[in-house]
Design an enzyme around this catalytic site. Structure first.
Site, PDB file in Angstrom:
ATOM      1  N   ASP B  73       8.109 -39.650 -38.143  1.00  0.00           N
ATOM      2  CA  ASP B  73       8.183 -38.738 -39.283  1.00  0.00           C
ATOM      3  C   ASP B  73       7.660 -37.388 -38.839  1.00  0.00           C
ATOM      4  OD1 ASP B  73       8.965 -40.723 -41.201  1.00  0.00           O
ATOM      5  OD2 ASP B  73       6.944 -41.491 -40.949  1.00  0.00           O
ATOM      6  N   TRP B  98       0.483 -42.384 -33.593  1.00  0.00           N
ATOM      7  CA  TRP B  98       1.110 -43.475 -34.328  1.00  0.00           C
ATOM      8  C   TRP B  98       2.155 -44.081 -33.415  1.00  0.00           C
ATOM      9  CZ3 TRP B  98       2.527 -46.234 -38.674  1.00  0.00           C
ATOM     10  CH2 TRP B  98       3.884 -46.390 -38.961  1.00  0.00           C
ATOM     11  N   ASP B 117       1.829 -36.016 -32.011  1.00  0.00           N
ATOM     12  CA  ASP B 117       2.092 -34.701 -32.574  1.00  0.00           C
ATOM     13  C   ASP B 117       1.731 -33.641 -31.551  1.00  0.00           C
ATOM     14  OD1 ASP B 117       2.910 -35.742 -34.929  1.00  0.00           O
ATOM     15  OD2 ASP B 117       1.065 -35.354 -36.024  1.00  0.00           O
ATOM     16  N   TRP B 149      -1.482 -35.774 -38.002  1.00  0.00           N
ATOM     17  CA  TRP B 149      -2.110 -36.471 -36.873  1.00  0.00           C
ATOM     18  C   TRP B 149      -2.639 -35.505 -35.822  1.00  0.00           C
ATOM     19  CZ3 TRP B 149      -4.112 -41.087 -36.827  1.00  0.00           C
ATOM     20  CH2 TRP B 149      -3.735 -41.959 -37.841  1.00  0.00           C
ATOM     21  N   TYR B 158      -0.207 -28.461 -37.206  1.00  0.00           N
ATOM     22  CA  TYR B 158       0.871 -29.339 -36.736  1.00  0.00           C
ATOM     23  C   TYR B 158       2.115 -28.522 -36.401  1.00  0.00           C
ATOM     24  CZ  TYR B 158       4.910 -32.373 -36.986  1.00  0.00           C
ATOM     25  OH  TYR B 158       6.090 -33.001 -36.702  1.00  0.00           O
ATOM     26  N   THR B 161       6.727 -33.324 -33.256  1.00  0.00           N
ATOM     27  CA  THR B 161       6.367 -34.664 -32.786  1.00  0.00           C
ATOM     28  C   THR B 161       7.276 -35.093 -31.631  1.00  0.00           C
ATOM     29  OG1 THR B 161       5.717 -35.223 -35.040  1.00  0.00           O
ATOM     30  CG2 THR B 161       6.004 -37.066 -33.527  1.00  0.00           C
TER      31      THR B 161
END
Lengths: 383, 171
Positions: B73, B98, B117, B149, B158, B161
């Site tokens: 995500d 993750w 990330d 994250w 952020y 990813t």
């Protein structure tokens, strides 16, 4: 051929007709700053994390009848907002970098006057506030408004306690494996939090706001098999939650240990067969006076569909636990309903960023859909 | 970072998805040792797994259907100046992460994927994708996707990813 004087006369007469009757000059104005009008029960607070540039989130304040925008409050970096119990203040748990995207991270509880929307206090807190999407429960006040509870994540979870009266941070309470804050109504120094082992942890504070007691409830849900949405609705000491698979779970947080009631299903056997499930970010709204519960529902639900927008919005009578309303879902992922008489239900579409409003007195009657108002709003609170 | 799906309709709902085995927990636990933060309790009891349905896109790492993105995500770094396993210039790699288990249709194997990330620059905002398979609220923090994250980095804005292979999944 007309003489020059006659031509001038005719020209002047034509211009006078075109210009109309003589008007007084418009008054000179002085530029001022507006304040919000007196709040009524339909005032809305829409939290927008603006995901594509979320270092500068905002809280949009709307008149839920006219849908006129009344103002904005800055939320900073993944800020979370809540109202004081008397609705006179907007409290924001947030952080700022000194150089926009870098530099020192300054975390604080910002206090805004809810009428002027002016910043009236900044209280420094540890730089740990949860950089999450806005959810109810990421910041809450105690029932008497004295303490403010801030959800932290580093990613280890804890709660910062702020004394609003003294205007200072008190302490940090570790809450490992637990998430979101659910204050008790009848015991001001108490709040509970949902835990991944299927329990609630209740924290009781002493008079200074330091933890005096912590007790876990019995296990009442299974986060693997049927997890709870964290966006619960508070009525007194009770919190009502939905589960991913469509059950209603009420938990009482008044005591030293939270006590869960027996859950009940939204779904009939036919609903279950069609795979109806709740979905969204705030999929539940509860209207205490009329005894109605509303949920954003989608069919063909499955693991991973718990944030899907609503195909339909369902209404239930809390007394009989039967469905009494079923209307198109307006792609809603967020629901909120006003308190007291003549309630209105608001349904926010995350995709379209519009708000559909329904008269919720009896059956749900769609009144209108307004907006878009935001970029990526996922939380709506009412006055 | 794993954000939410309604803004990112592209591809996520079109994929066939399924839940991976709980036995992946032990493997993920080993992976976490290498991160800067150890969570108080290992929260990973489920890991997202999806099988890309669209064969013409599962090899294009700039689309949500790319096979490694089964539990990703966020904004794709491949659209932001990075690559499938490299953060864009000027950013830094997240310290916490993750993990998902994704099926590679080209060799028929399952792989463990680390979704790091990339942090420190303002949000890229391009190629947003999201899956919620196995996702749970923050009381299961390790499988929660509504949070940044980059939170454990010193510069924790952020940006995007990546999706790096960190091992084989169980067949």
């Amino acid at each position: 051929m007309l003489s020059a004087n006659i031509r001038k006369f005719c020209f002047g007469a034509v211009m006078a007709v075109l210009a109309g009757p003589s008007l007084a000059d418009l008054p000179v104005e002085t530029v001022a700053v507006a304040t919000t009008p007196p709040a009524n029960r339909y005032r809305l607070y829409l939290s927008d994390m603006v995901i594509s540039h979320f270092i500068d989130g905002k809280l949009l304040i709307l008149d839920g009848e006219s849908f006129k925008v009344l103002g904005n409050v800055s939320l900073g970096l993944t800020g979370h907002a809540t109202l004081s119990p008397d609705r006179s203040e907007i409290l924001v748990s947030t952080a700022y970098f000194t150089k926009l995207n870098r530099g020192e991270r300054i975390a604080e509880l910002d206090v805004y006057d809810a009428t002027t929307l002016k910043l009236k206090a900044e209280i420094s807190v540890p730089s740990k506030h949860a950089q999450s999407m806005p959810y109810r429960g990421a910041v809450r006040t105690s029932a008497d408004g004295r303490f403010v509870f801030l959800q932290n994540a580093t990613p280890a979870t804890s709660v910062s306690i702020v004394d609003r009266v003294a205007g200072k941070f008190v302490t940090e309470v570790p809450t490992p494996g637990c998430w979101m804050i659910y204050p008790a109504q009848s015991v001001p120094n108490r709040f509970a939090t949902l835990c991944g082992d299927g329990t609630m942890l209740t924290i009781t504070l002493d008079a200074e706001g330091k933890p005096a007691d912590r007790k876990k409830s019995a296990k009442f849900f299974d986060a693997d098999e049927d997890a709870l949405f964290v966006a619960g609705e508070q009525t007194g000491d009770n919190y009502t939650f939905l589960t991913f698979k469509g059950n209603v779970q009420v938990v009482n947080v008044a005591g030293e240990q939270a006590v869960a009631e027996k859950p009940w299903p939204l779904l009939t056997a036919a609903d279950l067969k069609a795979g109806w499930r709740p979905g969204g970010y705030q999929p539940l709204a509860l209207q205490e006076k009329s005894g109605r519960l509303y949920a954003t529902m989608h069919p063909k639900g499955k693991e991973g569909s718990h944030k899907d927008p609503a195909k339909e919005i369902w209404g239930f009578d809390l007394a009989t636990k039967k469905r009494v309303a079923r209307v198109p879902g307006h792609h809603a992922t967020v629901l909120a309903v006003t308190r007291g008489d003549e309630p209105k239900l608001y349904a926010v579409s995350t995709e379209k960023q519009t708000i559909a409003v329904f008269a919720a007195s009896d059956k749900l009657k769609h009144l209108k859909t307004a907006g878009p108002f935001a970029e990526t709003a996922t939380q709506l609170d009412v006055q | 970072m794993k954000w939410f799906d309604d803004f990112f309709e592209g591809g996520t709902r079109r994929a066939a998805q399924s839940i991976s085995r709980r036995s992946a927990i032990s493997r993920i636990g080993k992976l976490l040792v290498g991160t800067a933060f150890l969570l108080p309790v290992l929260p990973f009891d489920r890991v997202g797994k999806a099988v890309a349905a669209s064969k013409d896109k599962h090899d294009d790492d700039t689309t949500c259907e790319y096979w490694r993105y089964c539990a990703l995500d966020g904004f794709l770094c491949t659209c932001c100046g990075g690559s499938i396993s490299a953060c864009p210039p000027g950013t830094e790699v997240s310290k916490v992460t993750w993990v998902g288990t994704c099926h590679n249709p080209n060799d028929g194997k399952d792989y463990l994927i680390s979704y790091n990330d990339c942090c420190g620059a303002v949000t890229c905002g391009r190629c947003g994708c999201n899956y919620n398979i196995g996702e749970r609220p923050g009381y299961r923090m390790g499988v929660h996707n509504d949070i940044n994250w980059c939170m454990a980095n010193s510069s924790n804005t952020y940006h995007c990813t990546v999706a790096a292979i960190v091992g084989l999944g169980e067949s």
